[in-house]
Design an enzyme around this catalytic site. Structure first.
Site, PDB file in Angstrom:
ATOM      1  N   GLU A  17      98.735 -15.946  60.493  1.00 28.14           N
ATOM      2  CA  GLU A  17      97.848 -15.886  59.311  1.00 28.14           C
ATOM      3  C   GLU A  17      98.668 -15.785  58.030  1.00 28.14           C
ATOM      4  OE1 GLU A  17      95.490 -12.698  61.126  1.00 28.14           O
ATOM      5  OE2 GLU A  17      93.737 -13.933  60.743  1.00 28.14           O
ATOM      6  N   GLU A  46      94.100 -12.948  69.078  1.00 20.84           N
ATOM      7  CA  GLU A  46      93.348 -11.701  68.906  1.00 20.84           C
ATOM      8  C   GLU A  46      92.212 -11.537  69.910  1.00 20.84           C
ATOM      9  OE1 GLU A  46      94.427 -13.694  66.604  1.00 20.84           O
ATOM     10  OE2 GLU A  46      95.066 -12.594  64.816  1.00 20.84           O
TER      11      GLU A  46
HETATM   12  N1  T1G Z   1     102.084  -4.880  68.453  1.00 21.74           N
HETATM   13  C1  T1G Z   1     102.802  -3.856  68.983  1.00 21.74           C
HETATM   14  N2  T1G Z   1     103.732  -4.011  69.966  1.00 21.74           N
HETATM   15  C2  T1G Z   1     103.936  -5.266  70.404  1.00 21.74           C
HETATM   16  C3  T1G Z   1     103.218  -6.387  69.901  1.00 21.74           C
HETATM   17  C4  T1G Z   1     102.268  -6.147  68.882  1.00 21.74           C
HETATM   18  N3  T1G Z   1     101.581  -7.133  68.313  1.00 21.74           N
HETATM   19  N4  T1G Z   1     103.665  -7.485  70.562  1.00 21.74           N
HETATM   20  C5  T1G Z   1     104.588  -7.073  71.434  1.00 21.74           C
HETATM   21  N5  T1G Z   1     104.759  -5.759  71.356  1.00 21.74           N
HETATM   22  C6  T1G Z   1     105.715  -4.937  72.115  1.00 21.74           C
HETATM   23  C7  T1G Z   1     105.348  -4.886  73.591  1.00 21.74           C
HETATM   24  O1  T1G Z   1     104.406  -3.852  73.836  1.00 21.74           O
HETATM   25  C8  T1G Z   1     106.696  -4.617  74.217  1.00 21.74           C
HETATM   26  O2  T1G Z   1     106.968  -3.225  73.984  1.00 21.74           O
HETATM   27  C9  T1G Z   1     107.673  -5.391  73.325  1.00 21.74           C
HETATM   28  O3  T1G Z   1     106.972  -5.590  72.082  1.00 21.74           O
HETATM   29  C10 T1G Z   1     108.032  -6.752  73.909  1.00 21.74           C
HETATM   30  O4  T1G Z   1     106.782  -7.415  74.186  1.00 21.74           O
HETATM   31  C11 T1G Z   1      95.609  -9.198  61.632  1.00 21.74           C
HETATM   32  C12 T1G Z   1      94.584  -8.110  63.857  1.00 21.74           C
HETATM   33  C13 T1G Z   1     104.931 -11.706  71.254  1.00 21.74           C
HETATM   34  C14 T1G Z   1     104.396 -13.217  73.178  1.00 21.74           C
HETATM   35  O5  T1G Z   1      98.391 -10.253  70.250  1.00 21.74           O
HETATM   36  O6  T1G Z   1     101.778 -11.653  73.103  1.00 21.74           O
HETATM   37  O7  T1G Z   1      97.569  -9.732  64.499  1.00 21.74           O
HETATM   38  O8  T1G Z   1     107.250  -2.559  76.398  1.00 21.74           O
HETATM   39  O9  T1G Z   1     107.189  -7.562  76.673  1.00 21.74           O
HETATM   40  O10 T1G Z   1     107.117 -11.100  77.006  1.00 21.74           O
HETATM   41  O11 T1G Z   1      94.393 -10.954  62.601  1.00 21.74           O
HETATM   42  O12 T1G Z   1     104.518  -9.517  73.139  1.00 21.74           O
HETATM   43  O13 T1G Z   1     109.245  -3.096  74.948  1.00 21.74           O
HETATM   44  O14 T1G Z   1     107.896  -0.995  74.529  1.00 21.74           O
HETATM   45  O15 T1G Z   1     105.271  -8.804  75.566  1.00 21.74           O
HETATM   46  O16 T1G Z   1     108.707 -11.727  75.058  1.00 21.74           O
HETATM   47  C15 T1G Z   1      98.048 -10.324  67.543  1.00 21.74           C
HETATM   48  C16 T1G Z   1     100.960  -9.701  71.312  1.00 21.74           C
HETATM   49  C17 T1G Z   1      97.916  -8.882  67.195  1.00 21.74           C
HETATM   50  C18 T1G Z   1     100.724 -10.697  70.188  1.00 21.74           C
HETATM   51  C19 T1G Z   1     106.294 -11.620  73.301  1.00 21.74           C
HETATM   52  N6  T1G Z   1      99.306 -10.565  68.227  1.00 21.74           N
HETATM   53  N7  T1G Z   1     102.293  -9.840  71.861  1.00 21.74           N
HETATM   54  O17 T1G Z   1     106.224 -11.561  74.706  1.00 21.74           O
HETATM   55  O18 T1G Z   1     107.675  -9.511  75.147  1.00 21.74           O
HETATM   56  S1  T1G Z   1      96.376  -8.539  66.392  1.00 21.74           S
HETATM   57  C20 T1G Z   1      99.365 -10.479  69.570  1.00 21.74           C
HETATM   58  C21 T1G Z   1     102.564 -10.807  72.767  1.00 21.74           C
HETATM   59  C22 T1G Z   1      96.529  -9.288  64.878  1.00 21.74           C
HETATM   60  C23 T1G Z   1      95.495 -10.126  62.811  1.00 21.74           C
HETATM   61  C24 T1G Z   1      95.268  -9.391  64.102  1.00 21.74           C
HETATM   62  C25 T1G Z   1     103.948 -10.784  73.344  1.00 21.74           C
HETATM   63  C26 T1G Z   1     104.880 -11.862  72.741  1.00 21.74           C
HETATM   64  P1  T1G Z   1     107.903  -2.424  75.042  1.00 21.74           P
HETATM   65  P2  T1G Z   1     106.664  -8.314  75.507  1.00 21.74           P
HETATM   66  P3  T1G Z   1     107.494 -11.029  75.555  1.00 21.74           P
END
Ligand code: T1G
Length: 705
Positions: free
Chosen positions: A108, A128
């Protein structure tokens, strides 16, 4: 907290470079958004800067909002003061330079930049909906303006990641840069090229692609209809459609306000809380708390599978699908040929469905080498035994593996319940032995249950779980007992569902309750799919080991009649030739009623809630025993296995998360009451009683041992 600044602005001659540095994935954690806004304002104010690049340090652009912040009441910037508004008001072009992931709020932000460039291996998306919310940073308003409402809904309602090249074709990314070219330098050069272009392009000003909805307003209802089955009992997917519809029917700023309203309705919903929990549980499961710090996983570059049956073939495909060469061994050429034929057919089905390219199928097939002797596999880094589920068949295999496999090879068994220690005892290297229980079909199901024997070394345990991750599985660790973690926690459910029939239910009634709860299929239909002869073998084994084992005469009667399920055209249900749809069978109803009479059990009516709780509470009770025995590290690991092994509806978080929603005391009281009514099989676990007495949620239960 490191003292490295989260966001920095540096100047490359006339180009300002804003770098976000918030490992591991540059989520928009506390201070990150504020840091980017500060750097943008500095850049706008600096007369030496003609354009800016926004880039991520480490392995990714920005992976979205910090999910840990949701539901904590964390203050959100008001509309008009958010980063997207600052970008919309930019006085100089800002180029988003994307590598790794640009997801959610990260994409975004990029959409609010004036331009977007990405390297070939990057992926973008608005996922999301997968955590029960919707893009709340203008994504539902800007994306349709770039790609059109239909393509925008396809991305937002599925949450899928879009590779950079496809994003370029869709119009999300202005330029795709070869991985070999340096992203930073390429983005700086791009920024220099467009620095003087005016007016500054703003996605919010684009209206041309929205015409699609004016020409065909039915696309929104059509989308609602197309997701009805998948989005059952959920709100977020429908709110996503409503937000995109607002982009096509309202002026931009009104659409933003509508998006915010819809977002607020979701942020703290049960569905969003459950999906956020599942997201983190799937990451927690990879953490093995009792491993020595200095343990490292053994790398592996190849594998071997013993047994070319359904499971062995699926396991071999799991390695080939992730680029790992794998040998598959069986005792006869016929068995090998059948196994390879089955593998070819599985891939051909994917190609026919369009989910696999023909050339990729050939690459994967080329990685699977059928071999006829143990000597052919002796140099494999990992060997997985997947022969017939009988100890007398498995033990000699492990003795043979011990004799031929190179030192240090992982010796894993795909057994779903048999004693890992007995198999390890067939070798001189029990430290190298562990369970690697794949779920069927192994090339599709993501769950891998890694079972630690008494002598399994920490290195073997870690190596087996890392192997799972490398082949795209979610690997959870279980202790060694009958049924390990997943099947043992499920066993009481399988018993209780048949006892309900003795007391008055019919299969179709129970299945409807579980499908309405959110399962893709009812448990009786699943039983017919798996084969009632297979479950009968498990019951026989348990009855032989435990004289008090509760027999299930109705299930036994069906097997005696040769009603094994889909494979014989009849099981709990009747099946028409060539049709897998289950049809209630009056013959089964007659058998059920006859057994009730034989057992002198008066039949009665049941509410949906009693059916649901009789099945799930029986497993919650067993899960408490599994935790107190240290078979599972944590309750959320049990949830991960139920989500990925048994199709538990994800938007309910998992078995233990769902039980916490009812409350540990209510669960205990109900189980204690059924203990009075039904006897020993409902005796509450000691841990359950302790949690109830201390009113401690299941999620906080500490494992025993
Ligand atoms: N927030 C907090 N922690 C996160 C995170 C996030 N968005 N994404 C990953 N982590 C942490 C995860 O818990 C892990 O922690 C470490 O990073 C590595 O992740 C405003 C409201 C990016 C594809 O949904 O899909 O934006 O276990 O093991 O396999 O409109 O992480 O090491 O302590 O998954 O390489 C939208 C979620 C949020 C993306 C990478 N974004 N993340 O995968 O590593 S809502 C998401 C993923 C939002 C807006 C809205 C995946 C990845 P730890 P991982 P990976």
């Amino acid at each position: 907290m490191s003292d490295t600044p989260l966001v920095t602005l540096t100047r490359e001659t006339d180009i300002g470079v804003i770098t976000v540095n918030y490992p591991p994935v540059n989520a928009l954690g506390p201070g990150v958004v504020e840091g980017i806004i500060d750097c943008l304002k500095q850049g706008f104010a600096d007369p030496a800067i003609t354009a800016m690049v926004l880039i991520g340090a480490g392995r990714s652009f920005i992976a979205g909002a910090d999910i840990r912040g949701f539901g904590t009441g964390r203050k959100r910037l008001p509309l008009g003061e958010r980063i997207y508004d600052i970008l919309d008001a930019s006085t100089k072009p800002v180029v988003a330079a994307i590598h790794g992931y640009a997801l959610g709020g990260g994409l975004e932000i990029a959409l609010a930049c004036n331009y977007r460039v990405a390297i070939d291996s990057a992926k973008v998306g608005l996922p999301e909906v997968l955590i029960g919310i919707l893009p709340g940073g203008g994504g539902t308003q800007r994306l349709p303006r770039l790609v059109g409402p239909q393509a925008a809904m396809d991305m937002i309602v599925t949450g899928r990641h879009v590779p950079a090249r496809e994003a370029g074709e869709l119009g999300i990314v202005d330029e795709v840069i070869p991985d070999t070219a340096g992203l930073r330098d390429s983005a700086i050069a791009y920024a220099r090229r467009i620095a003087a272009v005016r007016p500054l392009p703003r996605v919010r000003d684009r209206e041309d692609k929205l015409i699609q909805a004016k020409l065909d307003p039915s696309i929104f209802d059509a989308m609602r209809k197309s997701i009805a089955r998948r989005a059952r009992n959920q709100k977020a997917p429908y709110h996503c459609i409503a937000a995109v519809e607002a982009a096509c029917t309202l002026p931009f700023d009104d659409g933003i306000r509508r998006e915010s309203e819809l977002f607020r309705e979701l942020e703290n919903s049960d569905e969003a809380r459950a999906l956020r929990y599942a997201f983190f549980a799937e990451r927690e499961v990879a953490k093995l708390p009792d491993l020595p710090r200095d343990v490292t996983a053994k790398p592996f570059s190849n594998a071997a599978v013993i047994g070319a049956g359904t499971m062995g073939g699926g396991i071999a495909m799991s390695f080939a699908d992730f680029g790992i060469p794998v040998k598959i061994l069986d005792s006869t050429k016929e068995a090998l040929d059948r196994g390879m034929e089955r593998i070819r057919n599985n891939y051909a089905t994917s190609v026919k469905r369009g989910s696999l390219a023909e050339d990729e199928m050939q690459h994967r097939l080329a990685r699977i080498e059928p071999v006829s002797g143990y000597d052919d596999i002796k140099d494999a880094d990992i060997v997985i035994e997947a022969v017939f589920e009988e100890m007398d068949v498995k033990k000699p295999v492990f003795a043979k593996l011990d004799a031929v496999m190179k030192p240090g090879a992982l010796l894993l068994s795909n057994t779903s319940a048999l004693d890992i220690d007995e198999l390890a005892a067939m070798t001189h290297r029990p430290g190298d032995v562990a369970g690697a229980h794949f779920f069927s079909p192994a090339n599709v199901m993501k769950l891998l249950e890694v079972v630690r024997g008494a002598k399994t070394s920490p290195e073997t345990l870690l190596s087996a779980t890392q192997m799972g991750r490398k082949i795209g599985k979610i690997a959870g660790v279980a202790g060694n007992c009958d049924g390990f973690l997943a099947n043992r926690s499920r066993a009481p459910f399988n018993t209780e569902m048949v006892i309900l029939l003795e007391e008055g239910c019919l299969p179709e009634q129970v299945d409807k309750v579980m499908v309405d709860f959110g399962y893709p299929m009812g448990p009786f239909a699943v039983g017919d799919l798996a084969g009632l002869d297979i479950s009968a073998a498990g019951r026989r084994r348990r009855a032989a080991a435990n004289p008090n084992y509760r027999k299930l005469p109705i299930a036994d009667r069906l097997v005696e009649l040769g009603r094994y399920g889909q494979k014989t055209g009849a099981g709990w249900y009747r099946y028409e030739k060539g049709d897998r749809a289950p049809h209630p069978d009056p013959e089964v109803a007659a058998i059920i009623k006859h057994v009730s009479t034989e057992m002198n059990v008066p039949r009665r009516g049941f509410t949906d809630q009693e059916i649901l709780r009789r099945l799930l509470f029986s497993s919650v009770n067993e899960a408490c025993k599994i935790l107190e025995e240290g078979i599972a590290y944590r309750a959320s690991d049990i949830d991960v296995m139920w989500l990925h092994g048994f199709g538990f509806p994800r938007y309910r978080g998992g078995l233990m998360f769902w039980a916490d929603g009812i409350g540990v005391r209510d669960v205990y009281n109900q189980i204690a009451a059924w203990h009075q009514q039904y006897g020993e099989r409902w005796a509450p676990a000691a841990l359950l009683r302790q949690l109830a007495e201390s009113d401690t949620p299941f999620r906080e239960a500490k494992p025993g041992r």
